[in-house]
Design an enzyme around this catalytic site. Structure first.
Site, mmCIF file in Angstrom:
data_model
loop_
_atom_site.group_PDB
_atom_site.id
_atom_site.type_symbol
_atom_site.label_atom_id
_atom_site.label_comp_id
_atom_site.label_asym_id
_atom_site.label_seq_id
_atom_site.Cartn_x
_atom_site.Cartn_y
_atom_site.Cartn_z
ATOM 1 N N THR A 50 0.281 4.013 -2.971
ATOM 2 C CA THR A 50 -0.380 5.105 -3.700
ATOM 3 C C THR A 50 -1.565 5.673 -2.906
ATOM 4 O O THR A 50 -2.321 4.929 -2.281
ATOM 5 C CB THR A 50 -0.870 4.599 -5.075
ATOM 6 O OG1 THR A 50 0.226 3.959 -5.730
ATOM 7 C CG2 THR A 50 -1.382 5.732 -5.938
ATOM 8 N N GLY B 227 0.825 -1.208 0.000
ATOM 9 C CA GLY B 227 0.000 0.000 0.000
ATOM 10 C C GLY B 227 0.854 1.250 0.000
ATOM 11 O O GLY B 227 1.380 1.661 1.049
ATOM 12 N N GLU C 103 10.783 -5.156 -8.855
ATOM 13 C CA GLU C 103 9.409 -5.085 -9.373
ATOM 14 C C GLU C 103 9.413 -4.654 -10.841
ATOM 15 O O GLU C 103 8.769 -5.270 -11.698
ATOM 16 C CB GLU C 103 8.588 -4.101 -8.537
ATOM 17 C CG GLU C 103 7.138 -4.004 -8.978
ATOM 18 C CD GLU C 103 6.375 -2.896 -8.272
ATOM 19 O OE1 GLU C 103 6.804 -1.732 -8.359
ATOM 20 O OE2 GLU C 103 5.348 -3.184 -7.639
HETATM 21 C C1 LIG Z 1 -4.707 -1.644 -11.774
HETATM 22 C C2 LIG Z 1 -3.761 -0.881 -10.895
HETATM 23 C C3 LIG Z 1 -3.119 -1.547 -9.859
HETATM 24 C C4 LIG Z 1 -2.270 -0.849 -8.994
HETATM 25 N N1 LIG Z 1 -1.735 -1.491 -7.898
HETATM 26 C C5 LIG Z 1 -1.072 -0.761 -6.950
HETATM 27 C C6 LIG Z 1 -0.652 -1.366 -5.725
HETATM 28 O O1 LIG Z 1 -0.829 -2.569 -5.494
HETATM 29 N N2 LIG Z 1 -0.056 -0.581 -4.784
HETATM 30 C C7 LIG Z 1 0.157 0.754 -4.979
HETATM 31 O O2 LIG Z 1 0.685 1.401 -4.086
HETATM 32 N N3 LIG Z 1 -0.228 1.369 -6.140
HETATM 33 C C8 LIG Z 1 -0.835 0.637 -7.128
HETATM 34 N N4 LIG Z 1 -1.249 1.234 -8.293
HETATM 35 C C9 LIG Z 1 -1.045 2.678 -8.466
HETATM 36 C C10 LIG Z 1 -0.043 3.022 -9.550
HETATM 37 O O3 LIG Z 1 1.248 2.779 -9.081
HETATM 38 C C11 LIG Z 1 -0.309 4.489 -9.916
HETATM 39 O O4 LIG Z 1 -1.551 4.530 -10.615
HETATM 40 C C12 LIG Z 1 0.783 5.066 -10.753
HETATM 41 O O5 LIG Z 1 1.978 5.157 -10.012
HETATM 42 C C13 LIG Z 1 0.405 6.482 -11.255
HETATM 43 O O6 LIG Z 1 -0.063 7.256 -10.184
HETATM 44 P P1 LIG Z 1 -1.469 8.030 -10.307
HETATM 45 O O7 LIG Z 1 -2.475 7.028 -10.796
HETATM 46 O O8 LIG Z 1 -1.773 8.697 -9.044
HETATM 47 O O9 LIG Z 1 -1.259 9.054 -11.456
HETATM 48 P P2 LIG Z 1 -0.787 10.578 -11.305
HETATM 49 O O10 LIG Z 1 0.426 10.653 -10.452
HETATM 50 O O11 LIG Z 1 -1.956 11.398 -10.950
HETATM 51 O O12 LIG Z 1 -0.372 10.874 -12.789
HETATM 52 C C14 LIG Z 1 -1.351 10.953 -13.847
HETATM 53 C C15 LIG Z 1 -0.638 11.158 -15.155
HETATM 54 O O13 LIG Z 1 0.107 12.372 -15.113
HETATM 55 C C16 LIG Z 1 1.452 12.120 -15.451
HETATM 56 N N5 LIG Z 1 2.340 12.915 -14.582
HETATM 57 C C17 LIG Z 1 2.247 13.127 -13.256
HETATM 58 N N6 LIG Z 1 3.256 13.885 -12.830
HETATM 59 C C18 LIG Z 1 4.009 14.177 -13.914
HETATM 60 C C19 LIG Z 1 5.210 14.908 -14.136
HETATM 61 N N7 LIG Z 1 5.862 15.520 -13.136
HETATM 62 N N8 LIG Z 1 5.711 14.973 -15.392
HETATM 63 C C20 LIG Z 1 5.080 14.378 -16.406
HETATM 64 N N9 LIG Z 1 3.944 13.656 -16.271
HETATM 65 C C21 LIG Z 1 3.426 13.550 -15.038
HETATM 66 C C22 LIG Z 1 1.705 10.650 -15.195
HETATM 67 O O14 LIG Z 1 2.675 10.164 -16.059
HETATM 68 C C23 LIG Z 1 0.350 10.033 -15.450
HETATM 69 O O15 LIG Z 1 0.241 9.634 -16.793
HETATM 70 C C24 LIG Z 1 -2.037 0.541 -9.204
HETATM 71 C C25 LIG Z 1 -2.652 1.188 -10.290
HETATM 72 C C26 LIG Z 1 -3.510 0.491 -11.120
HETATM 73 C C27 LIG Z 1 -4.190 1.244 -12.244
#
Ligand SMILES: Cc1cc2nc3c(=O)[nH]c(=O)nc-3n(C[C@H](O)[C@H](O)[C@H](O)COP(=O)(O)OP(=O)(O)OC[C@H]3O[C@@H](n4cnc5c(N)ncnc54)[C@H](O)[C@@H]3O)c2cc1C
Length: 387
Positions: free
Chosen positions: A125, A123, A245
């Site tokens: 995100t 956990g 990972e």
């Molecule tokens: C099916 C699924 C399973 C997952 N499982 C886990 C889990 O088990 N544990 C866990 O902790 N997390 C998990 N995640 C979370 C995953 O790691 C995040 O979705 C991912 O790291 C992106 O974070 P966010 O969704 O908050 O996107 P955001 O950080 O909101 O970003 C959204 C978009 O904006 C872009 N962006 C953001 N900041 C910048 C920047 N500075 N420059 C350029 N582009 C930028 C990103 O590239 C992205 O495309 C999971 C996600 C999914 C969809």
């Protein structure tokens, strides 16, 4: 099956393929349609010891390297399955292995190796902070012999099929630390004790059949003995695990990529339109050939990342680049596969649309493409940090 260059892991490939052959397309298609969990498949992998590949022999695992582990993940995806259902069991324990106390390791690792305990969830995100992990708002406050956790997480996978979870929480407020990466800690949360007693789990229906959830923490009590390593150093510990990972996810994408290339080459050789196989058209051949080239190049970077990781050398750059190259190549292969199946690519019974959805995830998770590019720009090219 598509011929690929022989490597020294053929025995592992053959054994994993033999196991996966017992779980044909129909099995994975049915589980996907039901939005179910491939329990029998994961059990079979566990019983055969494949998910304990990275656990040292002294704790009951097979003590293999990341290269061998990556072959296992690759073969699962290449068989038409989806390692996303169980890859956490292979690598989440790395945090415990590297930073846990002897007592924690003795208590958990042998039982994780045997499959008696599942540590499939991590956990990190949070909804309000996303990729900006150091700003997480979930807090763990020490009160006597326990920590009290409050906050929220999102996208936390496999919680319903896990006994334990690694949790990242802030133990020192952000405005009281020297560096924003300090003051976070990791805990081993026993989900069996926590759910309903301070932890609420809300599943998120999503595009892939990937079990993932919102988590709400309201005064969840975690024994202080479940702190992993030193308080305040949790972010560093989590980062240590990310290279494994990312490299394993790269291997999964490579497995997906070969699956797409296998399927599409077979299909375009057989499908006759305008009196000849569609695969005779260069407009059909070239995108497939290009995806294959990209895949082979991604594979080289995956082996480089494995080699460095297994030699305990820094491999952040190679792990990130392997993940990026492989996720891009598998997506390219997925597009070609869907496109050249024509309308049939959209039919469930061909499995292309299912694998297409599954491999798309890896452009976003566990790290998004842009964040890999930002890492390369900053750490390898010496450009100013952009975020
Ligand atoms: C099916 C699924 C399973 C997952 N499982 C886990 C889990 O088990 N544990 C866990 O902790 N997390 C998990 N995640 C979370 C995953 O790691 C995040 O979705 C991912 O790291 C992106 O974070 P966010 O969704 O908050 O996107 P955001 O950080 O909101 O970003 C959204 C978009 O904006 C872009 N962006 C953001 N900041 C910048 C920047 N500075 N420059 C350029 N582009 C930028 C990103 O590239 C992205 O495309 C999971 C996600 C999914 C969809």
């Amino acid at each position: 099956m598509l011929k690929t260059a022989p490597d020294k892991y053929q025995d592992i490939r053959d054994a994993v393929r033999a196991l996966c052959a017992g779980f044909p397309d129909e099995y994975h298609r049915r589980i996907d349609a039901q939005r179910g969990y491939p329990e029998e498949f994961v059990d079979a992998l566990t019983k055969a010891g494949w998910l304990a590949a990275l656990i040292p022999q002294e704790y009951g695992g097979s003590g293999l390297g990341l290269a061998e582990a990556s072959v296992i993940m690759e073969e699962i995806n290449r068989s038409g399955g989806n390692s996303g259902a169980c890859h956490g069991q292979m690598y989440n324990m790395g945090t415990l292995l590297r930073h846990g106390s002897d007592a924690q390791k003795q208590a958990c690792l042998p039982r994780i190796a045997s499959g008696e305990l599942r540590l499939q969830s991590m956990g990190v995100t949070e909804p309000s902070t996303g990729s900006d992990t150091t700003r997480i708002r979930t807090t763990a406050v020490r009160q006597g012999d326990r920590y009290v956790v409050n906050g929220q997480k999102v996208w936390i996978s496999r919680v319903q099929h896990s006994d334990l979870m690694i949790l990242l929480a802030r133990t020192t407020p952000l405005d009281e630390v020297r560096k924003k990466s300090e003051g976070m800690s990791i805990f081993l949360v026993d989900l069996r004790d926590a759910i309903g007693k301070g932890l609420t789990v809300r599943p998120i229906p999503n595009m892939v059949n990937h079990e993932t959830n919102e988590l709400f923490f309201e005064n969840l009590e975690v024994p202080a003995a479940n702190l992993i390593g030193e308080e305040g150093r949790g972010f560093k510990y989590i980062l240590d695990g990310l290279n494994a990972e990312r490299t394993l996810i790269a291997a999964e994408c490579i497995g997906d990529g070969y699956w797409f290339i296998d399927r599409v080459t077979k299909y375009v050789n057989e499908r006759v339109v305008f009196g000849r196989p569609i695969g005779q058209n260069q407009g059909v051949q070239f995108p497939i050939a290009e995806a294959y080239i990209e895949l082979e190049a991604a594979n080289l970077m995956r082996w480089k990342a494995c080699e460095l990781f297994d030699a305990q050398q820094p491999c952040g750059a190679q792990a990130n680049m392997a993940k990026h190259l492989a996720a891009t190549a598998s997506w390219q292969a997925a597009n070609a596969c869907l496109q050249f199946h024509g309308g049939f690519g959209f039919a469930d019974e061909y499995d292309v649309e299912r694998k297409f959805r599954e491999t798309r995830l890896y452009q976003v998770a566990p790290i998004s493409t842009n964040l890999v590019l930002a890492y390369v720009a900053e750490h390898l090219l010496g450009l100013p940090r952009s975020y």
